[in-house]
Motif scaffolding. Structure first.
Motif, short mmCIF file in Angstrom:
data_model
loop_
_atom_site.label_atom_id
_atom_site.label_comp_id
_atom_site.label_asym_id
_atom_site.label_seq_id
_atom_site.Cartn_x
_atom_site.Cartn_y
_atom_site.Cartn_z
N SER A 8 -35.16 -16.17 1.43
CA SER A 8 -35.65 -17.55 1.41
C SER A 8 -36.64 -17.71 0.28
N SER A 9 -36.76 -18.94 -0.18
CA SER A 9 -37.71 -19.24 -1.24
C SER A 9 -37.87 -20.75 -1.32
N SER A 10 -38.60 -21.19 -2.34
CA SER A 10 -38.70 -22.60 -2.65
C SER A 10 -38.33 -22.79 -4.11
N SER A 11 -38.11 -23.98 -4.50
CA SER A 11 -37.42 -24.41 -5.71
C SER A 11 -37.48 -23.48 -6.92
N PRO A 12 -38.67 -23.19 -7.53
CA PRO A 12 -38.67 -22.31 -8.70
C PRO A 12 -38.24 -20.89 -8.37
N GLY A 13 -38.50 -20.46 -7.13
CA GLY A 13 -38.04 -19.14 -6.71
C GLY A 13 -36.53 -19.07 -6.60
N ILE A 14 -35.92 -20.16 -6.10
CA ILE A 14 -34.46 -20.22 -6.03
C ILE A 14 -33.87 -20.22 -7.43
N SER A 15 -34.56 -20.88 -8.37
CA SER A 15 -34.09 -20.86 -9.76
C SER A 15 -34.00 -19.44 -10.28
N LEU A 16 -34.98 -18.62 -9.95
CA LEU A 16 -34.98 -17.23 -10.40
C LEU A 16 -33.85 -16.42 -9.75
N LYS A 17 -33.40 -16.84 -8.60
CA LYS A 17 -32.33 -16.12 -7.89
C LYS A 17 -30.94 -16.50 -8.38
N GLU B 29 -28.95 -16.07 -10.97
CA GLU B 29 -28.02 -15.06 -11.49
C GLU B 29 -27.45 -14.23 -10.33
N GLY B 30 -28.32 -13.80 -9.42
CA GLY B 30 -27.86 -13.03 -8.27
C GLY B 30 -26.98 -13.84 -7.35
N ILE B 31 -27.28 -15.13 -7.21
CA ILE B 31 -26.43 -16.01 -6.39
C ILE B 31 -25.04 -16.11 -6.99
N SER B 32 -24.98 -16.22 -8.32
CA SER B 32 -23.68 -16.25 -8.99
C SER B 32 -22.94 -14.92 -8.81
N TYR B 33 -23.66 -13.81 -8.95
CA TYR B 33 -23.04 -12.49 -8.76
C TYR B 33 -22.47 -12.36 -7.35
N ALA B 34 -23.27 -12.73 -6.35
CA ALA B 34 -22.82 -12.61 -4.96
C ALA B 34 -21.63 -13.53 -4.69
N SER C 98 -35.23 -32.48 -4.97
CA SER C 98 -34.78 -32.45 -6.36
C SER C 98 -33.90 -31.26 -6.71
N ASP C 99 -33.53 -30.45 -5.70
CA ASP C 99 -32.66 -29.29 -5.97
C ASP C 99 -31.22 -29.55 -5.54
N TYR C 100 -30.88 -30.81 -5.29
CA TYR C 100 -29.53 -31.14 -4.81
C TYR C 100 -28.46 -30.67 -5.79
N PHE C 101 -28.63 -31.00 -7.07
CA PHE C 101 -27.65 -30.57 -8.07
C PHE C 101 -27.53 -29.05 -8.08
N GLN C 102 -28.68 -28.37 -8.09
CA GLN C 102 -28.69 -26.90 -8.16
C GLN C 102 -27.91 -26.30 -7.00
N LYS D 35 -23.84 -28.12 -6.98
CA LYS D 35 -22.98 -28.03 -8.16
C LYS D 35 -22.92 -26.62 -8.73
N GLY D 36 -23.70 -25.70 -8.17
CA GLY D 36 -23.72 -24.33 -8.68
C GLY D 36 -24.81 -24.16 -9.71
N GLY D 37 -25.95 -23.60 -9.31
CA GLY D 37 -27.08 -23.47 -10.23
C GLY D 37 -26.96 -22.31 -11.20
N GLY D 38 -26.08 -21.38 -10.88
CA GLY D 38 -25.82 -20.26 -11.77
C GLY D 38 -24.56 -20.51 -12.57
N HIS D 39 -24.10 -19.47 -13.28
CA HIS D 39 -22.94 -19.62 -14.15
C HIS D 39 -21.64 -19.41 -13.37
N GLY D 40 -20.59 -20.06 -13.85
CA GLY D 40 -19.27 -19.84 -13.27
C GLY D 40 -18.84 -20.94 -12.32
#
Length: 352
Positions: free
Chosen positions: A77-86, A88-93, A120-124, A127-132
């Motif tokens: 769990s985290s909050s907005s900027p922390g989720i941003s840091l995650k 790459e790992g979210i995309s990997y998983a 304000s994190d709805y798009f993230q 829509k997929g905040g990481g790559h792919g």
């Protein structure tokens, strides 16, 4: 009947995860969700689980990758900027088709922003905040009771479809206290996890968990498999609430804590002789387009209300498809929409 307790939203998420069989939690403190980590730190050792405060959000999501690869029920769990840091790992998983639960109790942004509630994190999230080309199932509670129920559902959906599920809340829901009715026993899905890296004693082929496929043809086929799974989920797992939409001339579309405000707006509008309904998405992905098909002929207009610049608005407009006008009102930066402001917009719509 199960227990009935007065609890804070963040702590309810943690308790729900434990009841759902989560025994591994990896996270890092950040306002306004730190109580989740606090609760897990106290309770996980008592149930034979693992709590670990990682050195960073990046480390935490990669620990989730490892535990999920072994077939364990795991959460971060985290909050907005922390989720941003995650991300790459979210995309990997997601690329490795790993089931896990990610909680985001949103705060204002962009950047570090502030610690007040936001959406304000709805798009993230959707829509997929990481790559792919990947998706997560995104569940949006609007009460502390739903934070409990949807957290249990998130683990079941993650295991059923072998993918990430996100609980998307905000600082209002995370910090508020309400009475929660807990079940005596949770409806736990027992999914086949023969794919997991659990050790094989030389009795089967190695299980390999990876998101890298260097042959483009292989990667394309892998992606096609993901997209087919997402199509099934979009058909089967749309969730929503329709509230007083039967004869509404204006239907508000809102999720999470803003939907609670919308229900107060409906009461005020009724006193003025204005019939207003609420369409509340519970799954933000898959977005509940079926709900719009049920009510599209009834209102003269839709009004999307968000604590953002209007991110869900785009999905509402796609669902409505130009058949009715769609309006928007919202606040940003941690400011909360007020009943009077929403009523002013409703009167403006009626006057047009």
């Amino acid at each position: 009947m199960g227990e009935k307790l007065l609890m804070k939203g963040n702590e309810v998420i943690a308790e729900a995860a434990i009841r759902a069989g989560c025994r591994h939690y990896f996270g890092y403190p950040i306002t306004p969700q730190t109580e989740i980590a606090h609760y897990m730190a106290k309770k996980m050792p008592k149930v034979g689980g693992v709590f670990l405060q990682a050195e960073s959000e990046v480390a935490a999501i990669n620990m989730v990758y490892g535990a999920a690869s072994a077939g364990k029920r795991v959460m971060t769990s985290s909050s907005s900027p922390g989720i941003s840091l995650k991300q790459e790992g979210i995309s990997y998983a997601s690329g490795a088709q790993l089931p896990a639960v990610v909680v985001n109790i949103m705060r204002g942004g962009p950047g570090l922003g502030g610690i007040q509630p936001s959406q304000s994190d709805y798009f993230q999230a959707t829509k997929g905040g990481g790559h792919g080309d990947y998706r997560m199932i995104v569940l949006a509670p609007s009460s502390v009771q739903e934070m409990y129920e949807l957290t249990v559902d998130a683990f079941n959906l993650a295991d059923t479809y072998r993918m990430l599920a996100m609980i998307l809340g905000d600082g209002i829901l995370g910090q508020m206290m309400e009475v929660v009715n807990f079940r005596d026993e949770e409806p736990i899905v027992q999914a086949d996890k023969s794919w997991a890296t659990t050790g094989h004693g030389m009795k089967r082929e190695h299980n390999v968990i990876t998101s890298i496929h260097l042959d483009p043809a292989v990667l394309e086929q892998w992606n096609k498999g993901l997209q087919e799974k997402y199509r099934v989920i979009a058909e089967k797992e749309q969730r929503y609430e329709l509230y007083r939409c039967e004869d509404a001339e204006i239907i508000i579309v809102a999720y999470g804590s803003v939907a609670r405000i919308a229900k107060n707006v409906i009461k005020v509008a009724e006193e003025e002789g204005i019939k207003v309904g609420l369409l509340r998405p519970i799954t933000l992905w898959p977005f509940p387009t079926k709900a719009f098909e049920q009510v599209i002929d009834k209102p003269r207009a839709f009004l999307t209300v968000e604590m953002s610049s209007g991110q869900m608005l785009e999905d509402v407009m796609l669902a409505v498809g130009g058949r009715k006008p769609v309006y928007f009102t919202g606040r940003m930066g941690g400011m909360i929409p007020q009943v009077d402001d929403i009523m002013a917009k409703i009167r403006e719509i009626r006057a047009n």
